[in-house]
Structures are given as structure tokens and as C-alpha cells.
Design an enzyme around this catalytic site. Structure first.
Site, mmCIF file in Angstrom:
data_model
loop_
_atom_site.group_PDB
_atom_site.id
_atom_site.type_symbol
_atom_site.label_atom_id
_atom_site.label_comp_id
_atom_site.label_asym_id
_atom_site.label_seq_id
_atom_site.Cartn_x
_atom_site.Cartn_y
_atom_site.Cartn_z
ATOM 1 N N LYS A 16 -57.016 1.336 -29.471
ATOM 2 C CA LYS A 16 -58.189 1.107 -28.607
ATOM 3 C C LYS A 16 -59.296 2.107 -28.922
ATOM 4 O O LYS A 16 -60.450 1.745 -29.094
ATOM 5 C CB LYS A 16 -57.813 1.238 -27.111
ATOM 6 C CG LYS A 16 -56.761 0.279 -26.628
ATOM 7 C CD LYS A 16 -56.511 0.419 -25.149
ATOM 8 C CE LYS A 16 -55.937 1.767 -24.739
ATOM 9 N NZ LYS A 16 -54.585 2.047 -25.258
ATOM 10 N N ARG A 91 -56.989 -0.389 -15.869
ATOM 11 C CA ARG A 91 -55.555 -0.331 -16.165
ATOM 12 C C ARG A 91 -54.712 -0.868 -15.026
ATOM 13 O O ARG A 91 -53.489 -0.891 -15.136
ATOM 14 C CB ARG A 91 -55.182 1.141 -16.362
ATOM 15 C CG ARG A 91 -55.000 1.531 -17.800
ATOM 16 C CD ARG A 91 -54.778 3.022 -17.798
ATOM 17 N NE ARG A 91 -53.961 3.467 -18.854
ATOM 18 C CZ ARG A 91 -54.432 4.001 -19.975
ATOM 19 N NH1 ARG A 91 -55.714 4.085 -20.193
ATOM 20 N NH2 ARG A 91 -53.602 4.448 -20.875
ATOM 21 N N ARG A 130 -49.577 10.812 -34.319
ATOM 22 C CA ARG A 130 -51.019 11.054 -34.103
ATOM 23 C C ARG A 130 -51.318 12.553 -33.980
ATOM 24 O O ARG A 130 -50.586 13.301 -33.356
ATOM 25 C CB ARG A 130 -51.469 10.354 -32.808
ATOM 26 C CG ARG A 130 -52.907 10.724 -32.446
ATOM 27 C CD ARG A 130 -53.471 9.849 -31.383
ATOM 28 N NE ARG A 130 -52.673 9.806 -30.170
ATOM 29 C CZ ARG A 130 -52.932 8.978 -29.165
ATOM 30 N NH1 ARG A 130 -53.943 8.130 -29.230
ATOM 31 N NH2 ARG A 130 -52.178 8.999 -28.089
ATOM 32 N N ARG A 163 -51.124 15.528 -28.876
ATOM 33 C CA ARG A 163 -51.370 15.397 -27.435
ATOM 34 C C ARG A 163 -50.069 15.622 -26.677
ATOM 35 O O ARG A 163 -49.024 15.153 -27.102
ATOM 36 C CB ARG A 163 -51.884 13.982 -27.136
ATOM 37 C CG ARG A 163 -53.396 13.914 -27.060
ATOM 38 C CD ARG A 163 -53.937 12.535 -26.996
ATOM 39 N NE ARG A 163 -53.349 11.651 -26.005
ATOM 40 C CZ ARG A 163 -53.797 10.421 -25.748
ATOM 41 N NH1 ARG A 163 -54.845 9.957 -26.397
ATOM 42 N NH2 ARG A 163 -53.232 9.664 -24.850
ATOM 43 N N ARG A 174 -45.083 5.853 -20.789
ATOM 44 C CA ARG A 174 -46.422 5.233 -20.874
ATOM 45 C C ARG A 174 -46.310 3.753 -21.220
ATOM 46 O O ARG A 174 -47.046 2.927 -20.684
ATOM 47 C CB ARG A 174 -47.278 5.953 -21.928
ATOM 48 C CG ARG A 174 -47.761 7.310 -21.441
ATOM 49 C CD ARG A 174 -48.204 8.186 -22.588
ATOM 50 N NE ARG A 174 -49.339 7.666 -23.311
ATOM 51 C CZ ARG A 174 -49.637 8.032 -24.568
ATOM 52 N NH1 ARG A 174 -48.869 8.886 -25.215
ATOM 53 N NH2 ARG A 174 -50.699 7.539 -25.162
HETATM 54 P P1 AP5 Z 1 -55.685 5.268 -30.990
HETATM 55 O O1 AP5 Z 1 -56.939 4.632 -31.447
HETATM 56 O O2 AP5 Z 1 -55.744 6.669 -30.455
HETATM 57 O O3 AP5 Z 1 -54.929 4.321 -29.943
HETATM 58 P P2 AP5 Z 1 -55.180 4.118 -28.388
HETATM 59 O O4 AP5 Z 1 -54.831 2.696 -28.095
HETATM 60 O O5 AP5 Z 1 -56.537 4.599 -27.998
HETATM 61 O O6 AP5 Z 1 -54.025 5.063 -27.847
HETATM 62 P P3 AP5 Z 1 -54.028 6.089 -26.625
HETATM 63 O O7 AP5 Z 1 -52.698 6.795 -26.727
HETATM 64 O O8 AP5 Z 1 -55.233 6.955 -26.619
HETATM 65 O O9 AP5 Z 1 -54.019 5.116 -25.447
HETATM 66 P P4 AP5 Z 1 -53.551 5.416 -24.038
HETATM 67 O O10 AP5 Z 1 -54.021 4.194 -23.364
HETATM 68 O O11 AP5 Z 1 -52.106 5.712 -23.881
HETATM 69 O O12 AP5 Z 1 -54.220 6.814 -23.699
HETATM 70 P P5 AP5 Z 1 -55.504 7.227 -22.867
HETATM 71 O O13 AP5 Z 1 -56.105 8.383 -23.533
HETATM 72 O O14 AP5 Z 1 -56.346 6.043 -22.556
HETATM 73 O O15 AP5 Z 1 -54.628 5.202 -32.203
HETATM 74 C C1 AP5 Z 1 -53.333 5.793 -32.101
HETATM 75 C C2 AP5 Z 1 -52.898 6.363 -33.474
HETATM 76 O O16 AP5 Z 1 -52.709 5.269 -34.382
HETATM 77 C C3 AP5 Z 1 -53.932 7.276 -34.136
HETATM 78 O O17 AP5 Z 1 -53.237 8.259 -34.860
HETATM 79 C C4 AP5 Z 1 -54.710 6.347 -35.073
HETATM 80 O O18 AP5 Z 1 -55.240 7.047 -36.175
HETATM 81 C C5 AP5 Z 1 -53.612 5.378 -35.493
HETATM 82 N N1 AP5 Z 1 -54.091 4.001 -35.717
HETATM 83 C C6 AP5 Z 1 -55.052 3.317 -35.000
HETATM 84 N N2 AP5 Z 1 -55.197 2.056 -35.480
HETATM 85 C C7 AP5 Z 1 -54.290 1.938 -36.515
HETATM 86 C C8 AP5 Z 1 -53.946 0.881 -37.409
HETATM 87 N N3 AP5 Z 1 -54.557 -0.321 -37.343
HETATM 88 N N4 AP5 Z 1 -52.979 1.111 -38.325
HETATM 89 C C9 AP5 Z 1 -52.361 2.337 -38.411
HETATM 90 N N5 AP5 Z 1 -52.654 3.388 -37.588
HETATM 91 C C10 AP5 Z 1 -53.608 3.190 -36.657
HETATM 92 O O19 AP5 Z 1 -54.830 7.678 -21.482
HETATM 93 C C11 AP5 Z 1 -54.008 8.833 -21.393
HETATM 94 C C12 AP5 Z 1 -53.563 9.031 -19.964
HETATM 95 O O20 AP5 Z 1 -54.718 9.231 -19.104
HETATM 96 C C13 AP5 Z 1 -52.817 7.868 -19.321
HETATM 97 O O21 AP5 Z 1 -51.429 7.894 -19.624
HETATM 98 C C14 AP5 Z 1 -53.101 8.123 -17.824
HETATM 99 O O22 AP5 Z 1 -52.293 9.162 -17.318
HETATM 100 C C15 AP5 Z 1 -54.549 8.614 -17.838
HETATM 101 N N6 AP5 Z 1 -55.527 7.506 -17.719
HETATM 102 C C16 AP5 Z 1 -56.440 7.133 -18.649
HETATM 103 N N7 AP5 Z 1 -57.158 6.085 -18.220
HETATM 104 C C17 AP5 Z 1 -56.683 5.779 -16.985
HETATM 105 C C18 AP5 Z 1 -57.005 4.770 -16.039
HETATM 106 N N8 AP5 Z 1 -57.953 3.851 -16.274
HETATM 107 N N9 AP5 Z 1 -56.300 4.745 -14.870
HETATM 108 C C19 AP5 Z 1 -55.352 5.652 -14.618
HETATM 109 N N10 AP5 Z 1 -54.988 6.628 -15.470
HETATM 110 C C20 AP5 Z 1 -55.637 6.693 -16.656
#
Ligand code: AP5
Length: 222
Positions: A16, A91, A130, A163, A174
């Protein structure tokens, strides 16, 4: 001027952040990543950051009212004058309904919902490998996209770190939270805006191309 808003959804590690950054840049929109906003609050040592820390470390969701407050504020930023790409938000069904209410106040709505799908084994590989630059936030992967000098960012020379929620036990939680609390959001959107499914189990460029095609298909590209 009416703003344009896109939602990028998908399980943890689906890409994402990677794709939402490109999409926002291509379309001249701001990117609102709730995960990044929460991590920035933690780094700044703010009240919000302290409140969110326990939830994030455990892989649980931060409460909806907190998230809606953060998003409402972020949307007022100057860089969001043309609209936003939401990354990691909404979410829960309550967050999705809250976002609709927030946008309705300005006579706006979500234009398209893009869902990046990736099999669970691949998600685990991506998250466990990552690394993130502590300084500028640039993303790397130890196998799929390493930096040229181990542990250092190619862009700014900053230190690359894992992270805290990318440890195996938290990754598992997660993924479970995504299945239980976030998947129902897709039903919410399927009943209205619709959901465009993107195959995220391909190289980054191929996924970006499919997203561009999906944007062109609804005739609202830049
Ligand atoms: P990346 O692009 O970082 O993937 P992502 O989907 O953004 O993964 P996240 O782990 O950031 O998502 P998340 O939803 O768990 O975390 P968030 O920060 O939103 O890619 C991942 C890896 O793969 C990277 O190394 C990249 O280089 C690689 N990659 C990407 N595309 C690829 C491909 N096509 N092929 C190969 N490799 C690839 O949330 C974290 C925490 O915050 C949550 O757990 C929660 O506690 C809180 N939080 C955040 N938003 C909310 C909300 N709206 N409500 C409540 N709590 C929330």
C-alpha cells in the site's frame, strides 16, 4: 474546487505504502498514511504517539475516534488541496462511514477504492525483510529491494531499521486483525463506490502499471 479522494486497501505488507506514494505523485494528490502519521507522532513524543504506541506494538488497531480526528486534520493540509490518497485508512467499517461523513461536509466522496491482494506467505516474507530509513522513511527489502550499502539508505545515508511491529508474532496478529476488522470494509464499499482488485503478487512496476490502468479505466486519471 471539489477534491478527489482515493482509498488504497490491502493486508499488511501488500505494498500500500509503495503504491500509494506513486499514485499520489502521479495524480497530484497528497498521501495520507495513518501508519506514518502515528509513527511520526511517536517520534515527536506527543500525547497521540504515547496513546498509539501500545496498540501498534501489539498489532492492534488504534481506536476509531482517534483515527478519524487525525485524518480530519490531515485533510486540511495545503498539500491536500486537490484531494488525497488514503493509505491504511479506513480499517474498520466505522472509519469508512466516518470518512464518508467527513467528505460529505465538503460535498465530496471517495472516487475509487483499490484493493491490493497478495497471498499470506508472501506478505510474511515482505514484512519480515522490510527495512525502513530512520531518517527519510524510504522503504527497502533485504532480498527484493536492498540498499547498495548494507544498513544505510541510498537516498540520505540514514540508518536502516526494522519496524517493531515487523517481528513474527506481531505480523501474525496484524494479519488476523486485517481479516477480522478490515475485510468487512470491502463489503461496505462493494455496496456503493465499488472495489477494484489489483494483483499485488508481482513486481512493483507491474503492480503500478495495473493501478494506472485501473485509474484510466474509470476515466479520471490526471
Ligand atoms: P509496503 O509498501 O510498506 O506495504 P504496506 O501494505 O504499506 O505495509 P504496512 O506494513 O505499512 O501496512 P500496515 O497496514 O500493516 O501498516 P501501517 O503502517 O498502515 O511494502 C512492504 C514491504 O514489501 C517493503 O519492504 C516493500 O519494499 C516490499 N514490497 C512492496 N511491494 C512489493 C512487490 N510488489 N514485490 C516485492 N516487494 C514489495 O499501520 C501500522 C499500525 O498502525 C497498525 O497495525 C495499527 O496499529 C496502526 N494503524 C494505522 N492505521 C490505522 C487505522 N486506520 N486505524 C487503526 N489503527 C491504525
Amino acid at each position: 474546487m471539489k477534491r478527489r479522494h482515493l482509498v488504497v486497501m490491502g493486508p499488511p505488507g501488500a505494498g500500500k505504502g509503495t503504491q500509494a506514494s506513486r499514485l499520489a505523485e502521479n495524480e497530484g494528490l497528497c498521501r495520507i498514511s495513518t501508519g506514518d502519521l502515528l509513527r511520526a507522532a511517536q517520534q515527536a513524543g506527543s500525547e497521540l504517539g504515547r496513546r498509539a504506541e501500545g496498540y501498534m506494538k501489539a498489532g492492534e488497531l488504534v481506536p476509531d475516534d482517534v483515527m478519524l480526528g487525525i485524518v480530519g486534520e490531515a485533510l486540511e493540509r495545503e498539500e491536500c488541496a486537490r484531494g488525497a490518497v488514503f493509505d491504511g485508512f479506513p480499517r474498520t467499517v466505522d472509519q469508512a462511514a466516518g470518512l464518508d461523513r467527513l467528505l460529505e461536509r465538503h460535498g465530496e466522496k471517495v472516487e475509487q477504492v483499490l484493493l491490493i491482494e497478495v497471498p499470506e506467505e508472501e506478505l510474511v516474507r515482505r514484512l519480515a525483510g522490510r527495512r525502513v530509513c530512520k531518517n527519510c522513511g524510504k522503504l527497502y527489502h533485504i532480498s527484493f529491494g536492498p540498499s547498495s550499502q548494507e544498513g544505510r539508505c541510498d537516498q540520505c545515508g540514514g540508518e536502516l531499521v526494522q519496524r517493531p511491529d515487523d517481528r513474527p508474532e506481531t505480523i501474525k496478529r496484524r494479519l488476523a486483525v486485517y481479516r477480522e476488522e478490515t475485510r468487512p470494509v470491502l463489503e461496505f464499499y462493494r455496496g456503493g463506490t465499488g472495489v477494484t482488485v489489483i494483483d499485488g503478487d508481482r513486481p512493483i512496476e507491474a503492480v503500478a502499471r495495473e493501478i494506472r490502468d485501473a485509474r484510466d479505466a474509470i476515466g479520471t486519471g490526471p
